[in-house]
Design a protein around this motif. Sequence first.
Motif, mmCIF file in Angstrom:
data_model
loop_
_atom_site.group_PDB
_atom_site.id
_atom_site.type_symbol
_atom_site.label_atom_id
_atom_site.label_comp_id
_atom_site.label_asym_id
_atom_site.label_seq_id
_atom_site.Cartn_x
_atom_site.Cartn_y
_atom_site.Cartn_z
ATOM 1 N N PRO B 319 1.173 -6.613 7.585
ATOM 2 C CA PRO B 319 1.990 -6.273 6.420
ATOM 3 C C PRO B 319 1.375 -5.147 5.574
ATOM 4 O O PRO B 319 0.150 -4.986 5.539
ATOM 5 N N ILE B 320 2.257 -4.398 4.937
ATOM 6 C CA ILE B 320 1.855 -3.329 4.018
ATOM 7 C C ILE B 320 2.466 -3.653 2.660
ATOM 8 O O ILE B 320 3.621 -4.066 2.586
ATOM 9 N N ALA B 321 1.696 -3.465 1.595
ATOM 10 C CA ALA B 321 2.174 -3.811 0.255
ATOM 11 C C ALA B 321 3.112 -2.737 -0.274
ATOM 12 O O ALA B 321 2.876 -1.548 -0.094
ATOM 13 N N MET B 322 4.192 -3.187 -0.907
ATOM 14 C CA MET B 322 5.183 -2.272 -1.470
ATOM 15 C C MET B 322 5.268 -2.449 -2.987
ATOM 16 O O MET B 322 5.175 -3.564 -3.491
ATOM 17 N N PRO B 323 5.472 -1.354 -3.711
ATOM 18 C CA PRO B 323 5.495 -1.415 -5.192
ATOM 19 C C PRO B 323 6.848 -1.883 -5.713
ATOM 20 O O PRO B 323 7.552 -1.123 -6.383
ATOM 21 N N PRO B 449 -6.876 3.048 13.269
ATOM 22 C CA PRO B 449 -5.873 3.953 13.858
ATOM 23 C C PRO B 449 -4.439 3.603 13.469
ATOM 24 O O PRO B 449 -3.664 4.485 13.101
ATOM 25 N N TYR B 450 -4.100 2.306 13.530
ATOM 26 C CA TYR B 450 -2.713 1.949 13.220
ATOM 27 C C TYR B 450 -2.372 2.270 11.776
ATOM 28 O O TYR B 450 -1.251 2.639 11.445
ATOM 29 N N GLU B 451 -3.370 2.130 10.901
ATOM 30 C CA GLU B 451 -3.122 2.431 9.479
ATOM 31 C C GLU B 451 -2.920 3.929 9.279
ATOM 32 O O GLU B 451 -2.084 4.359 8.479
ATOM 33 N N LYS B 452 -3.721 4.695 10.029
ATOM 34 C CA LYS B 452 -3.584 6.147 9.901
ATOM 35 C C LYS B 452 -2.179 6.593 10.306
ATOM 36 O O LYS B 452 -1.609 7.491 9.696
ATOM 37 N N GLU B 453 -1.625 5.930 11.318
ATOM 38 C CA GLU B 453 -0.265 6.269 11.742
ATOM 39 C C GLU B 453 0.740 6.005 10.630
ATOM 40 O O GLU B 453 1.629 6.814 10.373
ATOM 41 N N VAL B 454 0.568 4.836 9.992
ATOM 42 C CA VAL B 454 1.487 4.506 8.903
ATOM 43 C C VAL B 454 1.344 5.519 7.775
ATOM 44 O O VAL B 454 2.338 6.001 7.223
ATOM 45 N N LEU B 455 0.104 5.871 7.449
ATOM 46 C CA LEU B 455 -0.130 6.835 6.378
ATOM 47 C C LEU B 455 0.548 8.162 6.718
ATOM 48 O O LEU B 455 1.136 8.814 5.861
ATOM 49 N N LYS B 456 0.463 8.531 7.991
ATOM 50 C CA LYS B 456 1.059 9.791 8.421
ATOM 51 C C LYS B 456 2.584 9.724 8.278
ATOM 52 O O LYS B 456 3.222 10.674 7.807
ATOM 53 N N TYR B 458 4.246 7.996 6.233
ATOM 54 C CA TYR B 458 4.622 8.064 4.824
ATOM 55 C C TYR B 458 4.178 9.366 4.178
ATOM 56 O O TYR B 458 4.453 9.603 3.010
ATOM 57 N N LYS B 459 3.411 10.170 4.904
ATOM 58 C CA LYS B 459 2.853 11.423 4.367
ATOM 59 C C LYS B 459 2.026 11.171 3.102
ATOM 60 O O LYS B 459 2.186 11.836 2.085
ATOM 61 N N ILE B 460 1.157 10.184 3.170
ATOM 62 C CA ILE B 460 0.285 9.886 2.035
ATOM 63 C C ILE B 460 -1.147 9.777 2.526
ATOM 64 O O ILE B 460 -1.396 9.650 3.731
ATOM 65 N N LYS B 461 -2.109 9.804 1.571
ATOM 66 C CA LYS B 461 -3.519 9.735 1.949
ATOM 67 C C LYS B 461 -4.050 8.320 1.867
ATOM 68 O O LYS B 461 -4.962 7.936 2.587
ATOM 69 N N SER B 462 -3.512 7.540 0.928
ATOM 70 C CA SER B 462 -3.997 6.178 0.711
ATOM 71 C C SER B 462 -2.785 5.289 0.478
ATOM 72 O O SER B 462 -1.763 5.759 -0.044
ATOM 73 N N PHE B 463 -2.907 4.027 0.844
ATOM 74 C CA PHE B 463 -1.795 3.115 0.609
ATOM 75 C C PHE B 463 -1.506 2.973 -0.874
ATOM 76 O O PHE B 463 -0.445 2.533 -1.276
ATOM 77 N N LYS B 464 -2.479 3.328 -1.680
ATOM 78 C CA LYS B 464 -2.276 3.240 -3.120
ATOM 79 C C LYS B 464 -1.317 4.306 -3.623
ATOM 80 O O LYS B 464 -0.778 4.182 -4.714
ATOM 81 N N ASP B 465 -1.135 5.389 -2.805
ATOM 82 C CA ASP B 465 -0.253 6.455 -3.248
ATOM 83 C C ASP B 465 1.200 6.002 -3.347
ATOM 84 O O ASP B 465 2.011 6.658 -3.984
ATOM 85 N N LEU B 466 1.520 4.864 -2.707
ATOM 86 C CA LEU B 466 2.868 4.331 -2.835
ATOM 87 C C LEU B 466 3.102 3.777 -4.241
ATOM 88 O O LEU B 466 4.229 3.639 -4.683
ATOM 89 N N PHE B 467 2.022 3.460 -4.909
ATOM 90 C CA PHE B 467 2.105 2.768 -6.198
ATOM 91 C C PHE B 467 1.904 3.750 -7.351
ATOM 92 O O PHE B 467 1.480 4.888 -7.140
ATOM 93 N N SER B 468 2.175 3.284 -8.557
ATOM 94 C CA SER B 468 1.849 4.074 -9.735
ATOM 95 C C SER B 468 0.335 4.195 -9.816
ATOM 96 O O SER B 468 -0.379 3.346 -9.295
ATOM 97 N N PRO B 469 -0.161 5.251 -10.503
ATOM 98 C CA PRO B 469 -1.617 5.407 -10.583
ATOM 99 C C PRO B 469 -2.265 4.183 -11.219
ATOM 100 O O PRO B 469 -1.634 3.462 -12.000
ATOM 101 N N THR B 470 -3.517 3.958 -10.847
ATOM 102 C CA THR B 470 -4.262 2.816 -11.377
ATOM 103 C C THR B 470 -4.259 2.838 -12.901
ATOM 104 O O THR B 470 -4.492 3.874 -13.518
ATOM 105 N N TRP B 471 -3.992 1.683 -13.469
ATOM 106 C CA TRP B 471 -3.861 1.594 -14.924
ATOM 107 C C TRP B 471 -5.148 1.041 -15.509
ATOM 108 O O TRP B 471 -5.688 0.046 -15.019
ATOM 109 N N ASN B 472 -5.654 1.719 -16.549
ATOM 110 C CA ASN B 472 -6.870 1.254 -17.175
ATOM 111 C C ASN B 472 -6.535 0.380 -18.363
ATOM 112 O O ASN B 472 -6.005 0.855 -19.371
ATOM 113 N N SER B 473 -6.834 -0.910 -18.238
ATOM 114 C CA SER B 473 -6.440 -1.853 -19.284
ATOM 115 C C SER B 473 -7.392 -1.773 -20.469
ATOM 116 O O SER B 473 -8.603 -1.883 -20.309
ATOM 117 N N PRO B 474 -6.838 -1.573 -21.670
ATOM 118 C CA PRO B 474 -7.717 -1.467 -22.844
ATOM 119 C C PRO B 474 -8.261 -2.820 -23.296
ATOM 120 O O PRO B 474 -9.189 -2.860 -24.103
#
Lengths: 308, 548
Positions: B319-323, B449-456, B458-474
Amino acid sequence: MQSSKKGIFSTIYNQRQLIVLTFPFLIMVLIFNYFPLWGWLLAFKDYKPYLGFQNSEWVGFKNFADLFSDVYFFQALRNTLVISCLKLIFNFLSSITFAILLNEIKNMLFKRTVQTISYLPHFVSWVVAANIVYTVLSPDYGIINDLLVKFHIIKEPINFLGEPQYFWFIAPATEVWKEMGWNAIIYLAAMTNIDPQLYEAASIDGAGRLKRIWYITLPGILPTVKILLIMNVGWILNAGFEQMYLLQRPSTLDYSDILETYILRYGIGSGRWSYATAAGIFNSVVSLILVTTANKVASKIGEGERVF
Amino acid sequence: MFKRRVALLVAIAFLMTIIVPGFFSAPTKAVAASKNPIVFKIYWGDSNAEPVDVWKTPIGKKVEQITGVRLQFEFIVGSDEETKAGIMLASGDLPDLINAHNVVNKFIEAGALVPLDNYIAKYGKNIKKWYDAKALKKIKYPKDGHIYYLTPFREESDPLYSFAGFWLPIYVLKENKWPVVRDIDTYFKIVKDAVKKHPTYNGKPTIGFTALTDSWRIYVLMQQPLRLEGYPNDGGWLIDEKTGVVKDSYTMPYAKTYYKILNQMWNEGLLDKEMFSQNYDQYLAKISSGRVIGFYDERWQIQSAIDSLEKQGLYDRIPIAMPVLKKGVKRDRYNVVTMGTGAGISITKKCKDPVAAFKFLDRMAGEDILKLINWGIQGQDYYVKNGKMYKDAKQIQNYMNPDYRKKQGIGGNIWFAFPRPPFDWTYSDKSGKISWDYSDQALEQRYKPYEKEVLKAYKIKSFKDLFSPTWNSPYGYGWDIKLPDDLQAIQNQADDLQRRYVTKAIMAKPGEYDKIWNEYLNKMKNIPIKKVIDFRQKEIQRRLKEWN
């Protein structure tokens, strides 16, 4: 059987060795069963471990008031009573029937094999047994659902452990599976005490198998049954903590939450030691009442079979 | 007469063989024992941690040699941390060290832990390097201002993967032409279509959507509406990051809408029938079997299922996480970075030598040990070239194999809990990042390898790129606010009610949902949850004021 005062002293003197021998056990009972009662005082305090017993505040009957005003407490009490009673009935019926049937088997090899297989589950801990129960009852690939569906008894697999109402029956049923063979042992032992001449006489009088069971075997084990019944009534508020704890799920809490799991979650689990103690006292008092009543009733009905 | 004598002789000979070696071996054992390191008993109260006795691994043995300390682990059995803590405190039977995890306040309130402030000032050579004054201020226990542990929840988040999300297996994503699933309706539509298209897998029915409901882990089901509304995981609370106003999630209107969707799916047979009866292991086994399509979870909870799928070679089932969000919500907060105040290892009052225990904790934060536990043994798990640490292909392969890591004793939940810098810091000799996972090499190599295929795809570098940028909690993590006992009891009641009714509502027959939900809201009114909300709000506002 002497009743004079002098008689008592001489009886004591005559049994002095026996009396001395009971002392270690009396002391043990005092230390382990009576001394801890001191801890009941916690129920009347707002006990905080870092304050210690001395410094914790006295709150009177507040914990009991809280207990009796909690809906879930009464729900747990109801579940405990229902599950225990069902367990008591199922257990007695199943193990007595099983013992009688086993007693009628003449082939020793078969008899021994059946008996051994039947009491094996007793030695499996509930942790393992709960997993077995889960696997067998699973709606996904459990054997029971598979069979029921294949024989067209039901259309859709039943989610036994997920449906709250079923829990009241799953608990006694699984207990029967686990303990029936073990509980039957004591009845089998009682049956060996029955005089074989009675059976012979009965068969000469023309009694068949069922008649012999009804008029000889059953009355023969009746005293054992009665004593066990009285003793088990005392445990009626202990519906089997381990089993319930391991088999219950959040979805079945309405029917599977018994006093012990309730105390664990709302008492110790939430850091409310005093509350847990109050619930424990309630538990003990009810058990005491039940045992004495059962004992009274038994002595009224029976020919003197009672525990005390 | 003769027979009796023989019997006596035999008996004596028998006794001698048992007793005599005992007499002779006793002194030698004593000598060996005096050479032994200091033994500390440690209770590991983190039910998420895999109970691995790292001290028995090659790396653990090296750590023992360097620190002169041997840890004897006692792991929690089952997952009820709170109950175990209660029983431990009631009996007063405490080990030398404790990783109290989520229930550390019970131990603090009970006065069972040693305050570390003075030790840090006196002996905290390494610790002072990693925890600056600001960080130490954050982990002070608000009530008495003392520090009882050094939090391992540092400002870091995995650069490769999202922390949480609604998951879909790769084959389903592929069939749908690699969508970025952002709203919940689309998500469930994909799930439905996938079940229709693939009714069975390996002869067993496909499961549309499942959830983890085993004891406290049911929180992942309870926090789904919050996540969909774009809130971070704050332990089931809606927190306004600016004003610090806290609302409860128990009665939030969206929860009713969301669980109603689940209820409809339940009645359509799309939800897992065993959803409410399976335990954590069974849940993991189900995901590992590749039959599950959708579920919401946090990555660390299902990591072992992913590992298992990889080992079986079922790459397209991973499975891959979706936002996923509620329609109309723009920003997801699945990924939060902040320094938490969650508990690490504490020294108890029963510890036979608190100073030695603290020196040990400080020593564990030393750079040589950090290299050892995070990188492995030099020459075996990594090489050094031109003053830089690196792993060759074989070592990387080893490191990526969970079984090897477990056997060797690298990384993992146990070392994680010791005082440490954030993993993306660099050693002072500039040889590399604290943990290999964050090194430049890892960012290239950690994806399989399989992850790299998925990244390709989706044309992204990291699975995190699917999500909003990391939020810094105050205000840190909302979930690590520790409640006093009486408030905790109230929260437990509310949690319990929520768990009972949400499960009941999801399993409700068609048409009964609203009735059950109203009953739930009515019962919730009887619980003084307002007190808990007020307490949390005060604490959040204190943090917002003091930390920033």
